[in-house]
Motif scaffolding. Structure first.
Motif: not given
Length: 205
Positions: A45-46, A53, A78-79, A81-84
């Protein structure tokens, strides 16, 4: 899991195929190609661009939920989950199934298993797109003909409460209704033409 992916396809959503398994990368790319969706390998994601994005998928379909080291989560999970973003995926006994929205239990180290799951995923996505296209065309035909005198503006299906089988059934019901409306319209048109012909004949001396 496949039912949910089908819903996403029916609603016109985008699906991202990915994997953390080296032996599944080719299968993932092939599945995405077969159904006209996206795939990513070695997700980081970085390294995403600002434009990337903003283009978030509506669903992520992944093979394996293992991170680079034991106990770590894969960056894509993880990405998500962070962005639903809901996830579907093949999970093995060394994965936590609660981390996947729609888990599919199976051996994620076996390429044949991954290939089978991805084959069905691509198939159901294509079927969902076909349903969407068919219904859109039927609504468009209904709008253009206006056989019932009404203006149907809604060209989408509320697929939240429908599975793929129900959506197919709904498609056939709409098609049958259009056929019946067309037959009624043609019968009325023929009767009107016959009546006008009789009127013309009666007016002649």
């Amino acid at each position: 899991a496949l039912n949910f992916v089908g819903h996403v396809a029916i609603r016109g959503g985008s699906i991202l195929f990915t994997t953390s398994k080296f032996n599944s990368k080719g299968y993932v790319q092939n599945a995405a190609f077969e159904c006209g969706e996206y795939s990513v390998i070695n997700f980081n994601p970085e390294s995403l661009l600002d434009s990337q994005k903003k283009l978030m998928p509506d669903c992520i379909f992944m093979i394996g939920a293992n991170g680079p080291r034991p106990g770590e989560l894969p960056p894509v999970l993880v990405w998500a989950a962070e962005n639903n973003i809901p996830t579907c995926g093949l999970v093995d006994t060394d994965c936590n199934p609660s981390l996947i929205s729609y888990p599919i239990p199976g051996n994620d180290d076996d390429g044949a298993v991954a290939d089978l799951i991805l084959e069905w995923a691509a198939k159901i996505v294509n079927e969902g797109k076909q349903i969407r296209n068919s219904v859109s065309k039927l609504y468009a035909a209904h709008d253009s003909s206006r056989l019932d005198g009404k203006n149907s503006r809604d060209t989408t299906i509320d697929a939240v409460e429908m599975d793929v089988v129900a959506a197919l059934k709904k498609t056939f019901e709409i098609r049958e209704q259009l056929v019946q409306d067309y037959r009624v319209s043609e019968a009325e048109r023929a009767a009107k033409a016959e009546s006008e012909t009789k009127d013309i004949k009666s007016e002649k001396p």
